[in-house]
Structure formats: C-alpha cells, structure tokens
Design a protein around this motif. Structure first.
Motif, PDB file in Angstrom:
ATOM      1  N   LEU A 152      51.364  40.103  40.384  1.00 43.21           N
ATOM      2  CA  LEU A 152      50.184  40.089  41.258  1.00 43.21           C
ATOM      3  C   LEU A 152      49.150  39.088  40.768  1.00 43.21           C
ATOM      4  CD1 LEU A 152      48.773  41.381  43.668  1.00 43.21           C
ATOM      5  CD2 LEU A 152      48.050  43.249  42.181  1.00 43.21           C
ATOM      6  N   GLU A 153      48.986  38.990  39.445  1.00 46.40           N
ATOM      7  CA  GLU A 153      47.951  38.094  38.914  1.00 46.40           C
ATOM      8  C   GLU A 153      48.262  36.634  39.233  1.00 46.40           C
ATOM      9  OE1 GLU A 153      50.086  39.842  37.144  1.00 46.40           O
ATOM     10  OE2 GLU A 153      50.882  38.697  35.436  1.00 46.40           O
ATOM     11  N   ALA A 201      38.285  38.834  44.552  1.00 48.60           N
ATOM     12  CA  ALA A 201      39.604  39.482  44.645  1.00 48.60           C
ATOM     13  C   ALA A 201      40.502  39.044  43.501  1.00 48.60           C
ATOM     14  CB  ALA A 201      40.253  39.142  45.989  1.00 48.60           C
ATOM     15  N   ARG A 204      39.706  40.981  40.423  1.00 55.34           N
ATOM     16  CA  ARG A 204      40.067  42.388  40.618  1.00 55.34           C
ATOM     17  C   ARG A 204      41.585  42.568  40.562  1.00 55.34           C
ATOM     18  NH1 ARG A 204      40.611  44.499  45.423  1.00 55.34           N
ATOM     19  NH2 ARG A 204      39.501  42.758  46.383  1.00 55.34           N
ATOM     20  N   LEU A 205      42.321  41.670  41.224  1.00 55.16           N
ATOM     21  CA  LEU A 205      43.784  41.792  41.243  1.00 55.16           C
ATOM     22  C   LEU A 205      44.377  41.495  39.865  1.00 55.16           C
ATOM     23  CD1 LEU A 205      44.581  40.141  44.715  1.00 55.16           C
ATOM     24  CD2 LEU A 205      44.487  42.577  44.171  1.00 55.16           C
ATOM     25  N   SER A 209      46.573  44.233  37.820  1.00 54.49           N
ATOM     26  CA  SER A 209      48.017  43.963  37.752  1.00 54.49           C
ATOM     27  C   SER A 209      48.641  44.723  36.587  1.00 54.49           C
ATOM     28  CB  SER A 209      48.247  42.458  37.585  1.00 54.49           C
ATOM     29  OG  SER A 209      47.820  42.038  36.294  1.00 54.49           O
TER      30      SER A 209
END
Lengths: 252, 252
Positions: A152-153, A201, A204-205, A209
């Motif tokens: 995700l990162e 975002a 945050r992501l 992750s």
C-alpha cells in the motif's frame, strides 16, 4: 512530454508494460534511502539483494555498507536501510552499498528495457520532473515479499509522483492502475479541502500499511515519518549498471 | 466468521496468499457470465482457456459452447462470453463450456489450494455470504492480458464484495490491497451522500476501465452495463474440478 502514464501494481506487471522510463518506488525504505544518500553527496549507490554480495562489493569498492535484515542492519554494517541514518552519515564522495531485496530486484530487472529511475516521496517533485521528459512512463510499485505482494505504501507514493507527472502532461493517457491512483487522489483532495489539518492520504496510507506498522513495532517510527515527507531531496537516482541481483545508481 | 480478508491485485499475487477461500473476480465478463449461466439453471459450467479444448469438451459432454476471441464469439459457438446472452439462452439442465482466458487461469490455478468461488457484481451479496463462512478469504482480481495486467474493473467489483464480507465480519483484519479498496469505498460513500443520483464508483470505474471501453467500441455496451449491476443472480459458482487450462463449476 508524457503521452502515456502507467502504474504497475507489482514488479511482474511492469514487465508487461512497454515504457521509455520506469520509476521504481520502494518507499519503505530503499528508494527513499537511495535518494537521500545521493542527495547527501554519495557518488554511487549499489543496491544488492544478497548479503554476501553486498559485503563483497562493499569490500571491493571500499564503499560504506548500509542495509537491513528484518528491518535492522546486520552486524558490521555502517548503517541500516534508513533515510534518517543516510542523512546524518558522512557519505559525500563515497560509494555506498545498500543491501535490500524488493527495490533492488525491480531496479535491476527493468534496467535492460529502458531508463530506470528510483522514486519516493522524498524526491517526488524531482523524479516526476525527470520522468516527464519521456513519452511513455511506468511507475512501478516494488511491493513486499520479494515483490510478490502488493504494498500500500508504494501505491500511495506512486500516486503522488503520478499526479506531478500529470500536472506537467495533463493530456497523458492513464492506464487502469493509474486511473485508480487518480481516484484515490480525488478522495484525498476532498478530505483535505474540508479539513485543512488532515494528514495527506499518502502519509496516512504509509503509516497504515502492513510494512509501516511492522517498522513502527521495530522502533523505526522516525524512518516511517520521514519516508512520508515530500521533497526532502532533489536527487534523481538513475540506474547506470546492473547484473544478477544488483543495480548501480547515481544522481542524474 | 472471517478473521482475515485479503485482496490480490493480480492472480500471481494470490499464490503468495494463504487463504481458506479464494473468490476469483473477472467481472468483464467471465465470472459475471458464469454466475448468470448457473443462475439460469445450467448444471455445470466448464471454463476453458484454449479454443480447441473448449470445442472438444463441448463435443464430449454435449454441452453448449459460449465464449470469445477479441470480445466476440468464434464461428459455430452458441453464444459469446456474454451475461446478456447467457440470461436469454435455454441453458437449464445443460452443461455449458465457456472459452475465456484470464478468469479460467485464476480459477484453475488456485483450485488445488483451497475452495475457489467465482465472484462478480452480479452475485456480490450471495458470494460474499458464502465467503464469509471461511476464516481467511482472498478476493482475486483476474486481470487482463493472461492475468499479467491489473484490471480496474476487477478491483472495483472486488471492493464491493469485500465490503459485504466486512459488513458480516467487521473485525476481519484487512491486508494492504484490501485497505486500498476500503479507502476507495470511503470516497464513493462521500460522493453518493452528497449527490444521491451519482453512479456507484464500481459502475463508473467499470465503464472507465480500458477493457470496458474496448467492449463498448465492439458494440457491447449492454454487457458492460449489465456487468455493473449488483445482485442480478443468487448463484455462487464453486470450482468442483480442474486441470491444465480448465475449471468446472457448479452452483453451491
């Protein structure tokens, strides 16, 4: 001027994408560390995906040795796979060997196909500017688990670089995963327009992750926070040599 | 009760995920067609990834033959890879062979590992209900280009199924790509709360995907629209046999 912009969700997907420039993103932490080392004046960074190879190349080239196993530097290393350590270390004029797996494989695996740059949030503006000079650009998420798992990162950081490229080339045609990144960015725009103090975002992501949370558990929250900062470096690392399990980069 | 929910962005990623149930999503159009055929009373659907194999299995089993090359049915076929045709055809009590590549490979490739279901928006609620009875669930995007390229439409449909599973098992721990799907869904919630007439993100992303636009250019916009509808079928296709390049499914 970029006419086509793709995002590869895993390194394997990148091999199915024709591009003139691949931007490999391993934001936690290899490409952030590479950009930071070159920004701090290192001459070359040699990424290597096996510990024995990293040690022998470092000895041959009288290079500093950075890297990680399970997030932490093995005995005898000069530093971790850590942008915070990279920023503080005396690397100016030195070669640095970085032992790390996912990013290295993506960097070395694509180098025979086209120009390969290393991208992160740390050099988002600079690497996007360099990539924007190519017609067909593919941003590659390095992933986890030897590049077999989606990270995700990396997607979050790739989305930021992609937006910079689209800002420079608004008529570039996005591929499917690039379209998903644009969708995610729209949500972020909305969130931050209503709540100006809202974290981006991307930050945050990255913090949410699986890899980000694992690094925090290892006591590396400083690194995770640093990797979520944009434009701490101007260096654009480009692959200038490669082989089985290694890639050599310098600043363009 | 599901405790862990993963999303695999490509079939190759699913092989790196330990799960008790894989839900394969090839929403344009294989898994939509399979769910629709079984909902219409077909006894078995045999998905095959080579035309010659599809023809020979259909002859052996006295089965109807559906499928596509470049989006359209080859000569001598009884129908396309088309849920609209599937819904209208007299398939009750018959076996149907479906010639299609991406979905078939993902269905057959995972069947030796765990229970494999075929999911789409057409059976989103039903397939999520069935998947929710497993502890570790992985929703698999079948992708494009023999499963090598990420497909936005599969991710969009997978996100809808994932939300249904999370509604039934709110404490299930999401993996990284599942987290991205949840993020995308939040944007959709916001968009639709402010604009009640707004199309669901899933329908918008399906129509905007590269594959969706290609099908529209072939004159198949009716199929694309149908594939974006939720819960037109109650059938939950499960793989009950498989081999090199084929998978047999029936309704659970």
């Amino acid at each position: 001027m970029t006419t086509r912009i793709e995002l590869a969700v895993l390194p394997a997907e990148a091999h199915a994408v024709e591009a003139d420039c691949y931007v490999v993103v391993d934001v936690l932490r290899a490409t952030t560390t590479i950009a930071t080392l070159l920004d701090a004046g290192a001459t070359f960074v040699i990424a290597a995906d096996r510990e024995a190879l990293a040690r022998s190349v470092a000895a041959e080239r009288n290079a500093l040795l950075f890297g990680e196993i399970g997030g932490l530097p093995p005995p005898g290393f000069d530093g971790g796979n850590s942008p915070l350590e990279a920023r503080e270390a005396a690397v100016a004029g030195r070669d640095v060997v970085l032992f790390t797996t996912n990013g290295t494989r993506a960097l070395a695996g694509l180098a025979s196909r086209a120009t390969v740059l290393a991208g992160a949030l740390a050099n988002a503006t600079a690497v996007a500017r360099a990539a924007s000079t190519f017609e067909r650009v593919c941003i590659v998420c390095a992933g986890e688990g030897h590049g077999r798992r989606f990270a995700l990162e990396d997607f979050a950081a790739a989305a930021v670089i992609l937006r910079h490229i689209l800002a420079a080339s608004p008529s570039a045609e996005p591929g499917d995963a690039a379209g998903l990144a644009i969708e995610t960015a729209r949500y972020d725009d909305w969130l931050r327009s209503g709540l100006p103090q809202q974290t981006a975002a991307s930050a945050r992501l990255i913090a949410g992750s699986e890899h980000g949370r694992a690094l925090v558990r290892l006591g590396l929250s400083g690194d995770v926070q640093f990797c979520a900062l944009e434009d701490t470096a101007d260096a654009v690392p480009v692959v200038t040599g490669w082989g089985e399990g290694w890639a050599q980069l310098r600043a363009t």
